[in-house]
Design a protein around this motif. Sequence first.
Motif, mmCIF file in Angstrom:
data_model
loop_
_atom_site.group_PDB
_atom_site.id
_atom_site.type_symbol
_atom_site.label_atom_id
_atom_site.label_comp_id
_atom_site.label_asym_id
_atom_site.label_seq_id
_atom_site.Cartn_x
_atom_site.Cartn_y
_atom_site.Cartn_z
ATOM 1 N N HIS A 78 0.818 -1.215 0.000
ATOM 2 C CA HIS A 78 0.000 0.000 0.000
ATOM 3 C C HIS A 78 0.854 1.269 0.000
ATOM 4 N N LEU A 79 1.981 1.224 -0.721
ATOM 5 C CA LEU A 79 2.795 2.425 -0.865
ATOM 6 C C LEU A 79 2.052 3.452 -1.716
ATOM 7 N N PRO A 80 2.334 4.746 -1.546
ATOM 8 C CA PRO A 80 1.687 5.779 -2.370
ATOM 9 C C PRO A 80 1.992 5.567 -3.851
ATOM 10 N N LEU A 81 1.102 6.057 -4.712
ATOM 11 C CA LEU A 81 1.282 5.877 -6.156
ATOM 12 C C LEU A 81 2.595 6.487 -6.635
ATOM 13 N N THR A 82 2.950 7.641 -6.094
ATOM 14 C CA THR A 82 4.217 8.262 -6.501
ATOM 15 C C THR A 82 5.385 7.339 -6.231
ATOM 16 N N ALA A 83 5.363 6.673 -5.096
ATOM 17 C CA ALA A 83 6.433 5.734 -4.759
ATOM 18 C C ALA A 83 6.448 4.553 -5.726
ATOM 19 N N LEU A 84 5.269 4.062 -6.108
ATOM 20 C CA LEU A 84 5.203 2.945 -7.051
ATOM 21 C C LEU A 84 5.780 3.336 -8.405
ATOM 22 N N ILE A 85 5.443 4.537 -8.853
ATOM 23 C CA ILE A 85 5.938 4.994 -10.150
ATOM 24 C C ILE A 85 7.448 5.184 -10.111
ATOM 25 N N LEU A 86 7.949 5.769 -9.040
ATOM 26 C CA LEU A 86 9.398 5.931 -8.893
ATOM 27 C C LEU A 86 10.097 4.575 -8.836
ATOM 28 N N LEU A 87 9.514 3.638 -8.091
ATOM 29 C CA LEU A 87 10.085 2.297 -7.991
ATOM 30 C C LEU A 87 10.144 1.616 -9.355
ATOM 31 N N TYR A 88 9.061 1.733 -10.098
ATOM 32 C CA TYR A 88 9.016 1.069 -11.400
ATOM 33 C C TYR A 88 10.021 1.692 -12.364
ATOM 34 N N SER A 89 10.120 3.003 -12.365
ATOM 35 C CA SER A 89 11.084 3.669 -13.240
ATOM 36 C C SER A 89 12.516 3.273 -12.887
ATOM 37 N N ALA A 90 12.795 3.211 -11.595
ATOM 38 C CA ALA A 90 14.154 2.879 -11.145
ATOM 39 C C ALA A 90 14.456 1.393 -11.282
ATOM 40 N N SER A 91 13.428 0.544 -11.254
ATOM 41 C CA SER A 91 13.651 -0.903 -11.215
ATOM 42 C C SER A 91 14.472 -1.402 -12.395
ATOM 43 N N PHE A 92 14.260 -0.823 -13.567
ATOM 44 C CA PHE A 92 15.001 -1.244 -14.748
ATOM 45 C C PHE A 92 16.495 -1.008 -14.542
ATOM 46 N N ASN A 93 16.840 0.200 -14.159
ATOM 47 C CA ASN A 93 18.260 0.535 -13.988
ATOM 48 C C ASN A 93 18.859 -0.098 -12.744
ATOM 49 N N LEU A 94 18.039 -0.355 -11.741
ATOM 50 C CA LEU A 94 18.527 -1.092 -10.573
ATOM 51 C C LEU A 94 18.933 -2.506 -10.962
ATOM 52 N N PHE A 95 18.152 -3.134 -11.829
ATOM 53 C CA PHE A 95 18.486 -4.479 -12.294
ATOM 54 C C PHE A 95 19.780 -4.472 -13.090
ATOM 55 N N PHE A 96 19.921 -3.502 -14.002
ATOM 56 C CA PHE A 96 21.138 -3.418 -14.806
ATOM 57 C C PHE A 96 22.351 -3.134 -13.918
ATOM 58 N N LEU A 97 22.199 -2.182 -13.006
ATOM 59 C CA LEU A 97 23.308 -1.799 -12.139
ATOM 60 C C LEU A 97 23.663 -2.925 -11.164
ATOM 61 N N GLY A 98 22.646 -3.536 -10.574
ATOM 62 C CA GLY A 98 22.902 -4.630 -9.649
ATOM 63 C C GLY A 98 23.613 -5.784 -10.327
ATOM 64 N N THR A 99 23.184 -6.108 -11.540
ATOM 65 C CA THR A 99 23.839 -7.165 -12.308
ATOM 66 C C THR A 99 25.290 -6.802 -12.599
ATOM 67 N N SER A 100 25.518 -5.563 -13.027
ATOM 68 C CA SER A 100 26.880 -5.124 -13.345
ATOM 69 C C SER A 100 27.778 -5.147 -12.114
ATOM 70 N N ALA A 101 27.210 -4.810 -10.957
ATOM 71 C CA ALA A 101 27.991 -4.872 -9.714
ATOM 72 C C ALA A 101 28.405 -6.309 -9.410
ATOM 73 N N LEU A 102 27.491 -7.256 -9.616
ATOM 74 C CA LEU A 102 27.833 -8.667 -9.422
ATOM 75 C C LEU A 102 28.887 -9.122 -10.425
ATOM 76 N N LEU A 103 28.717 -8.728 -11.680
ATOM 77 C CA LEU A 103 29.698 -9.089 -12.706
ATOM 78 C C LEU A 103 31.084 -8.592 -12.343
ATOM 79 N N THR A 104 31.127 -7.404 -11.745
ATOM 80 C CA THR A 104 32.408 -6.765 -11.438
ATOM 81 C C THR A 104 33.036 -7.292 -10.153
ATOM 82 N N PHE A 105 32.291 -7.282 -9.071
ATOM 83 C CA PHE A 105 32.890 -7.534 -7.759
ATOM 84 C C PHE A 105 32.840 -8.997 -7.325
ATOM 85 N N LYS A 106 31.885 -9.765 -7.817
ATOM 86 C CA LYS A 106 31.823 -11.183 -7.445
ATOM 87 C C LYS A 106 32.416 -12.074 -8.531
ATOM 88 N N TYR A 107 31.919 -11.898 -9.749
ATOM 89 C CA TYR A 107 32.330 -12.809 -10.818
ATOM 90 C C TYR A 107 33.571 -12.332 -11.569
#
Length: 478
Positions: A78-107
């Motif tokens: 039940h987060l506010p709609l603004t928070a949902l929209i911000l989360l969805y917009s950021a989710s794409f780049n969070l996935f790319f960035l999180g993956t790249s961080a794993l590629l770099t620091f773990k793998y």
Amino acid sequence: MTNIYATDTKHKSYAIIALCCQIILLIGSLIYFKERMLFSDAPHVLFKIINENKLQIAENRYGSFIMQLFPLIGARMHLPLTALILLYSASFNLFFLGTSALLTFKYKRYDLTLLLTFYLTLFVSDTYFWTNNEVHQGITWLMIAFAVTSYMKHKDRPKIAVSAVFILLAALAIWTHPLVMLAALFLWFFYIIDNSNKFVSKGELIIYSVVLLGLSFMKFYQGMHHGYDSGKIEFVTQLKADGLKTILSAPQLHSFVKHCITNYWLVLLLSVVGLFSLIKEKKYLLAAYTVVASCGYILLICITYREVKDWLFYMESEYMPLSIICCAPFVCYTLPALKKQYAIVLLTLVFGIRLGYIQHSSKLFTDRVATLEQIKEQMKKQGLTKAIVTQSENANQQLIMNWGTPVESILLSKLDGEVPQRTFICADSGMLKSFNTDSRDTLLGCFEKVPARGINARYFAMDTTSVYRTMTYGELMR
């Protein structure tokens, strides 16, 4: 070629520069959340997630679940709609960035971090603001598949476990979008030709190659006989020899060449430099393979989208896998041969320039949001909460695409604190016959009629006291 497990600070520094670029892209996703989340697919998907309380996987593109989890979980909290929209917009780049961080620091797969960042920048300007093409998630899953598999082999994990993980992740990547199979096959055989998978036995290379080819064939076959992808694949499967003669005159090829000169010129630069490095190292087969793969990919794009010369936001997403093909030699041969300080400056310039192109494209989508605001304000002045807009050629030009306006307008109205929310749909005479309704409690959605009871009342309040009013764009805006 540098060893794929090179652990010196030189190669790690290059990956960190790429990560910094992706952090800026993530920040941009928050700054331009309206531009990204009030444009066609994104608001449509978000609206359905909120109202139906479930993931919205289309065309068997299962890899997109990772982004949709953010607004789905947020809505259930039940987060506010603004928070949902911000989360969805950021989710794409969070996935790319999180993956790249794993590629770099773990793998420690610095090559894959760089290739993924080149993918996210070199052919990107308008398409940064059109988030929902699943090819991006598929490419990211592909990088994970290669990195995790090679890491498990490097750590001597059981063969059956490595094989299972490879099949699962490769299938997820390829099934997320058909274009991923082209990037997967190119990159896999690039490493084989280069002999950079030495820790994998010849027998395993054959098995994994057969798996990739088999998955690609199954995806291609499934795409031929189902939904959206079948229409695109038909252009290729039904092409006759005479059709190839017209490719040089195709509007798509001319548009692509023009944009390569004015927008994507860095791809050409990095490609030429990478090929020069291969020739210098006498890697003639690898150079020929890269050239043939690049030309083949461009040919497929021109066949599939022969007449398309506009919709840059869409076409860029189709071009993007080409950056992996073109830049693999640069990442694997040119960068390792450069002095560290020169390579750092070069990468910083490349990513900085591409970020500039993305910023320059923002005006088109900021103006689009302003147009939505203007239409909403005109509806407010005329006391309208629901409108069907006809003869909307001027609106079509400003909105780029208008099929998403029913939910775009609702989300924008909600963000502006209006209760009930205002909504409008652009319709021609044909749509009016099938879409118009005298019902007071039915929303004319993007592709369907939605009853008021099907709308999440926690987030949205639909006007059920009035019917849609049909008017021309000129009448609405005067």
